[in-house]
Design a protein around this motif. Structure first.
Motif, PDB file in Angstrom:
ATOM      1  N   TRP A  34       0.815  -1.215   0.000  1.00 52.17           N
ATOM      2  CA  TRP A  34       0.000   0.000   0.000  1.00 52.17           C
ATOM      3  C   TRP A  34       0.848   1.263   0.000  1.00 52.17           C
ATOM      4  O   TRP A  34       0.455   2.291  -0.539  1.00 52.17           O
ATOM      5  CB  TRP A  34      -0.940  -0.025   1.195  1.00 52.17           C
ATOM      6  CG  TRP A  34      -1.756   1.212   1.370  1.00 52.17           C
ATOM      7  CD1 TRP A  34      -1.714   2.067   2.431  1.00 52.17           C
ATOM      8  CD2 TRP A  34      -2.743   1.745   0.492  1.00 52.17           C
ATOM      9  NE1 TRP A  34      -2.619   3.088   2.264  1.00 52.17           N
ATOM     10  CE2 TRP A  34      -3.258   2.918   1.068  1.00 52.17           C
ATOM     11  CE3 TRP A  34      -3.231   1.354  -0.749  1.00 52.17           C
ATOM     12  CZ2 TRP A  34      -4.245   3.700   0.461  1.00 52.17           C
ATOM     13  CZ3 TRP A  34      -4.216   2.127  -1.360  1.00 52.17           C
ATOM     14  CH2 TRP A  34      -4.711   3.281  -0.748  1.00 52.17           C
ATOM     15  N   GLU A  35       2.026   1.186   0.580  1.00 48.70           N
ATOM     16  CA  GLU A  35       2.879   2.364   0.729  1.00 48.70           C
ATOM     17  C   GLU A  35       3.133   3.043  -0.618  1.00 48.70           C
ATOM     18  O   GLU A  35       3.638   2.437  -1.553  1.00 48.70           O
ATOM     19  CB  GLU A  35       4.218   1.961   1.352  1.00 48.70           C
ATOM     20  CG  GLU A  35       5.114   3.124   1.674  1.00 48.70           C
ATOM     21  CD  GLU A  35       6.403   2.672   2.322  1.00 48.70           C
ATOM     22  OE1 GLU A  35       7.428   3.305   2.059  1.00 48.70           O
ATOM     23  OE2 GLU A  35       6.382   1.684   3.079  1.00 48.70           O
ATOM     24  N   GLY A  36       2.748   4.300  -0.703  1.00 48.76           N
ATOM     25  CA  GLY A  36       2.981   5.090  -1.917  1.00 48.76           C
ATOM     26  C   GLY A  36       1.930   4.906  -3.005  1.00 48.76           C
ATOM     27  O   GLY A  36       1.985   5.590  -4.027  1.00 48.76           O
ATOM     28  N   THR A  37       0.967   4.004  -2.811  1.00 50.78           N
ATOM     29  CA  THR A  37      -0.064   3.794  -3.822  1.00 50.78           C
ATOM     30  C   THR A  37      -1.069   4.931  -3.773  1.00 50.78           C
ATOM     31  O   THR A  37      -1.492   5.354  -2.703  1.00 50.78           O
ATOM     32  CB  THR A  37      -0.792   2.450  -3.592  1.00 50.78           C
ATOM     33  OG1 THR A  37       0.165   1.404  -3.605  1.00 50.78           O
ATOM     34  CG2 THR A  37      -1.833   2.202  -4.664  1.00 50.78           C
ATOM     35  N   ARG A  38      -1.438   5.429  -4.944  1.00 55.31           N
ATOM     36  CA  ARG A  38      -2.438   6.497  -5.045  1.00 55.31           C
ATOM     37  C   ARG A  38      -3.656   5.962  -5.797  1.00 55.31           C
ATOM     38  O   ARG A  38      -3.515   5.147  -6.696  1.00 55.31           O
ATOM     39  CB  ARG A  38      -1.865   7.694  -5.801  1.00 55.31           C
ATOM     40  CG  ARG A  38      -0.698   8.352  -5.069  1.00 55.31           C
ATOM     41  CD  ARG A  38       0.014   9.374  -5.934  1.00 55.31           C
ATOM     42  NE  ARG A  38       0.661   8.662  -7.038  1.00 55.31           N
ATOM     43  CZ  ARG A  38       0.633   9.051  -8.310  1.00 55.31           C
ATOM     44  NH1 ARG A  38       0.023  10.145  -8.666  1.00 55.31           N
ATOM     45  NH2 ARG A  38       1.243   8.350  -9.246  1.00 55.31           N
ATOM     46  N   ILE A  39      -4.819   6.449  -5.436  1.00 56.52           N
ATOM     47  CA  ILE A  39      -6.055   6.098  -6.130  1.00 56.52           C
ATOM     48  C   ILE A  39      -6.623   7.386  -6.713  1.00 56.52           C
ATOM     49  O   ILE A  39      -6.795   8.380  -6.001  1.00 56.52           O
ATOM     50  CB  ILE A  39      -7.083   5.449  -5.185  1.00 56.52           C
ATOM     51  CG1 ILE A  39      -6.506   4.183  -4.552  1.00 56.52           C
ATOM     52  CG2 ILE A  39      -8.378   5.136  -5.931  1.00 56.52           C
ATOM     53  CD1 ILE A  39      -7.395   3.554  -3.500  1.00 56.52           C
ATOM     54  N   ARG A  40      -6.904   7.368  -8.007  1.00 50.40           N
ATOM     55  CA  ARG A  40      -7.424   8.546  -8.702  1.00 50.40           C
ATOM     56  C   ARG A  40      -8.570   8.139  -9.615  1.00 50.40           C
ATOM     57  O   ARG A  40      -8.646   7.004 -10.059  1.00 50.40           O
ATOM     58  CB  ARG A  40      -6.335   9.210  -9.559  1.00 50.40           C
ATOM     59  CG  ARG A  40      -5.123   9.693  -8.792  1.00 50.40           C
ATOM     60  CD  ARG A  40      -5.451  10.926  -7.951  1.00 50.40           C
ATOM     61  NE  ARG A  40      -4.295  11.425  -7.259  1.00 50.40           N
ATOM     62  CZ  ARG A  40      -3.950  11.117  -6.021  1.00 50.40           C
ATOM     63  NH1 ARG A  40      -4.681  10.293  -5.318  1.00 50.40           N
ATOM     64  NH2 ARG A  40      -2.881  11.621  -5.464  1.00 50.40           N
ATOM     65  N   ALA A  41      -9.426   9.101  -9.928  1.00 47.97           N
ATOM     66  CA  ALA A  41     -10.484   8.887 -10.916  1.00 47.97           C
ATOM     67  C   ALA A  41      -9.874   9.080 -12.306  1.00 47.97           C
ATOM     68  O   ALA A  41      -8.954   9.899 -12.479  1.00 47.97           O
ATOM     69  CB  ALA A  41     -11.619   9.883 -10.704  1.00 47.97           C
ATOM     70  N   ALA A  42     -10.370   8.337 -13.260  1.00 48.50           N
ATOM     71  CA  ALA A  42      -9.891   8.458 -14.637  1.00 48.50           C
ATOM     72  C   ALA A  42     -10.089   9.892 -15.121  1.00 48.50           C
ATOM     73  O   ALA A  42     -11.148  10.486 -14.905  1.00 48.50           O
ATOM     74  CB  ALA A  42     -10.635   7.481 -15.543  1.00 48.50           C
TER      75      ALA A  42
END
Length: 131
Positions: free
Chosen positions: A89-97
């Motif tokens: 999980w470390e450093g993972t980003r979640i973004r909308a398309a």
């Protein structure tokens, strides 16, 4: 996760993405909020599994999944983090398309220009129809 379930709660049969997201974000219906929270938990589990296996730096959510992120990004990120190994999980980003509602137009444009995209050097080598 089910867009149709959310539409049903909103009292709609269909909706395009911008209308759908606007309706979700404007609603104060506790039943809708409970369903959104449930779907975020389900999505969090699916994304957590994928992140554990693949280890991406960026997860991009399109379609109505982007709306689940827009509704409560911290809650979705917490649901994902709870189901992901800390090292993955470390450093993972979640973004909308970024394309969101324009994705079908972009796809149609790609289809129209597929030959040029496949072989840019061929562009201009065919005879012009206007001379």
């Amino acid at each position: 996760m089910s867009r149709s379930r959310l539409l049903e709660i909103l009292g709609r049969r269909t909706s395009d993405e911008p209308e759908f997201e606007a309706a979700v974000l404007a609603s104060d219906d506790p039943k809708l909020h409970a369903e959104l929270a449930r779907q975020q938990i389900v999505l969090g589990g699916a994304l957590g599994n994928a992140i554990n296996v693949i280890g991406p730096e960026l997860v991009v959510l399109g379609g109505f999944l982007g709306t689940l992120l827009a509704w409560d990004a911290p809650a979705l990120e917490a649901a994902v983090a709870a189901r992901t190994l800390p090292v993955a999980w470390e450093g993972t980003r979640i973004r909308a398309a970024a394309l969101r509602r324009d994705r079908l137009l972009i796809g149609a444009a790609e289809l129209a220009f597929s030959q040029i995209l496949r072989d840019p050097a061929s562009f201009g080598s065919t005879p012009s129809m206007v001379e």
